[in-house]
Design a protein around this motif. Structure first.
Motif, mmCIF file in Angstrom:
data_model
loop_
_atom_site.group_PDB
_atom_site.id
_atom_site.type_symbol
_atom_site.label_atom_id
_atom_site.label_comp_id
_atom_site.label_asym_id
_atom_site.label_seq_id
_atom_site.Cartn_x
_atom_site.Cartn_y
_atom_site.Cartn_z
ATOM 1 N N UNK A 90 33.531 95.884 -23.614
ATOM 2 C CA UNK A 90 33.901 95.709 -25.019
ATOM 3 C C UNK A 90 32.811 96.255 -25.932
ATOM 4 N N UNK A 91 31.553 95.920 -25.640
ATOM 5 C CA UNK A 91 30.445 96.414 -26.455
ATOM 6 C C UNK A 91 30.344 97.935 -26.403
ATOM 7 N N UNK A 92 30.539 98.500 -25.218
ATOM 8 C CA UNK A 92 30.479 99.954 -25.079
ATOM 9 C C UNK A 92 31.572 100.619 -25.900
ATOM 10 N N UNK A 93 32.777 100.028 -25.893
ATOM 11 C CA UNK A 93 33.876 100.584 -26.684
ATOM 12 C C UNK A 93 33.587 100.534 -28.173
ATOM 13 N N UNK A 94 33.034 99.391 -28.640
ATOM 14 C CA UNK A 94 32.713 99.256 -30.069
ATOM 15 C C UNK A 94 31.656 100.271 -30.489
ATOM 16 N N UNK A 151 30.479 82.153 -9.619
ATOM 17 C CA UNK A 151 29.700 83.388 -9.691
ATOM 18 C C UNK A 151 30.588 84.589 -9.966
ATOM 19 N N UNK A 152 31.787 84.617 -9.347
ATOM 20 C CA UNK A 152 32.716 85.733 -9.577
ATOM 21 C C UNK A 152 33.181 85.771 -11.019
ATOM 22 N N UNK A 153 33.494 84.552 -11.558
ATOM 23 C CA UNK A 153 33.936 84.493 -12.953
ATOM 24 C C UNK A 153 32.839 84.981 -13.893
ATOM 25 N N UNK A 154 31.594 84.542 -13.650
ATOM 26 C CA UNK A 154 30.504 84.979 -14.509
ATOM 27 C C UNK A 154 30.313 86.490 -14.443
ATOM 28 N N UNK A 155 30.417 87.023 -13.225
ATOM 29 C CA UNK A 155 30.273 88.467 -13.069
ATOM 30 C C UNK A 155 31.373 89.221 -13.806
ATOM 31 N N UNK A 156 32.615 88.709 -13.682
ATOM 32 C CA UNK A 156 33.741 89.344 -14.372
ATOM 33 C C UNK A 156 33.583 89.278 -15.887
ATOM 34 N N UNK A 157 33.114 88.144 -16.386
ATOM 35 C CA UNK A 157 32.911 88.007 -17.823
ATOM 36 C C UNK A 157 31.837 88.970 -18.323
ATOM 37 N N UNK A 158 30.790 89.135 -17.555
ATOM 38 C CA UNK A 158 29.716 90.047 -17.942
ATOM 39 C C UNK A 158 30.206 91.489 -18.015
ATOM 40 N N UNK A 159 30.993 91.914 -17.034
ATOM 41 C CA UNK A 159 31.533 93.278 -17.035
ATOM 42 C C UNK A 159 32.450 93.484 -18.226
ATOM 43 N N UNK A 160 33.290 92.501 -18.512
ATOM 44 C CA UNK A 160 34.238 92.598 -19.637
ATOM 45 C C UNK A 160 33.492 92.726 -20.968
ATOM 46 N N UNK A 161 32.449 91.887 -21.156
ATOM 47 C CA UNK A 161 31.664 91.965 -22.385
ATOM 48 C C UNK A 161 30.974 93.311 -22.518
ATOM 49 N N UNK A 162 30.462 93.827 -21.407
ATOM 50 C CA UNK A 162 29.798 95.131 -21.431
ATOM 51 C C UNK A 162 30.768 96.234 -21.852
#
Length: 219
Positions: free
Chosen positions: A74-78, A61-72
């Motif tokens: 990255x998308x916000x930066x783009x 669950x922690x890994x999934x949460x971390x991956x979701x934050x990272x993707x968010x």
């Protein structure tokens, strides 16, 4: 004797019963211990498995949460970079108030008129240069016959003949072609007179040399 035998038999029976009972108690005790050990093993396995599975699910669950934050992020930066690029390079700039006022004051015809005027001016100048080729039309002055030759020499030309002026009349500027003035030629009629030429009618009268007439020098 009979009493002793019966007594001995009774003792043997009692010993057998006691041994049998002891064996039964031992078997029961052994079963209880086995059951207890088996129960302890199951609880131990359950206790060992339970934290592991809980830890795995927590880590997942922690890994999934971390991956979701990272993707968010990255998308916000783009999106931010794309918006800044659009604003800087692609977004049309709004016209300023000064530009709008100037555009209102200056009609489209007025903006293109200087170019057209320049073209017309150039077109007018070119034929004029061709028409006046061979003659110093900007050096025309009034002189006596005896002064005409010296004047033309001073400006780099000579006094033309009647034939020269007749040929020039075909391409001469309108102000010369329609002029009523007489122009000196280099032809001397006699000691007192010389030949002049009038562009307006093409005649060449004899004129006194002391008279001041127009001089058009030929280069």
């Amino acid at each position: 004797m009979a009493t002793k035998k019966s007594s001995s038999a009774a003792k043997k029976k009692a010993v057998k019963k006691a041994a049998k009972k002891t064996n039964t108690v031992k078997k029961q005790s052994t079963r209880n211990e086995s059951a207890s050990l088996f129960g302890n093993d199951e609880s131990a396995q359950a206790s060992l498995q339970s934290p592991v599975s809980h830890s795995d699910s927590s880590d997942h669950g922690t890994k999934e949460s971390g991956n979701g934050v990272y993707l968010f992020l990255v998308l916000a930066g783009i999106i931010a970079i794309g918006y800044l690029g659009y604003v800087k390079y692609l977004k049309p700039k709004a016209p300023t108030a000064t530009t709008q006022v100037e555009a209102t004051k200056t009609p489209a015809d007025a903006q293109t008129k200087p170019v057209a005027d320049a073209s017309e001016k150039k077109a007018e100048e070119t034929p004029k240069e061709v028409a006046t080729a061979g003659f110093l039309t900007d050096k025309i002055t009034s002189k006596k016959f005896t002064e005409a030759a010296a004047y033309c020499k001073s400006v780099g030309g000579v006094v033309p003949s009647k034939e020269d002026l007749v040929k020039f009349a075909a391409t001469a500027p309108n102000e010369i072609k329609t002029s009523e003035d007489k122009f000196w030629t280099k032809t001397e009629v006699d000691k007192k007179s010389g030949l002049a030429y009038r562009f307006s009618n093409g005649k060449a009268p004899k004129v006194d040399k002391a008279t001041s007439l127009k001089v058009l020098c030929k280069n």
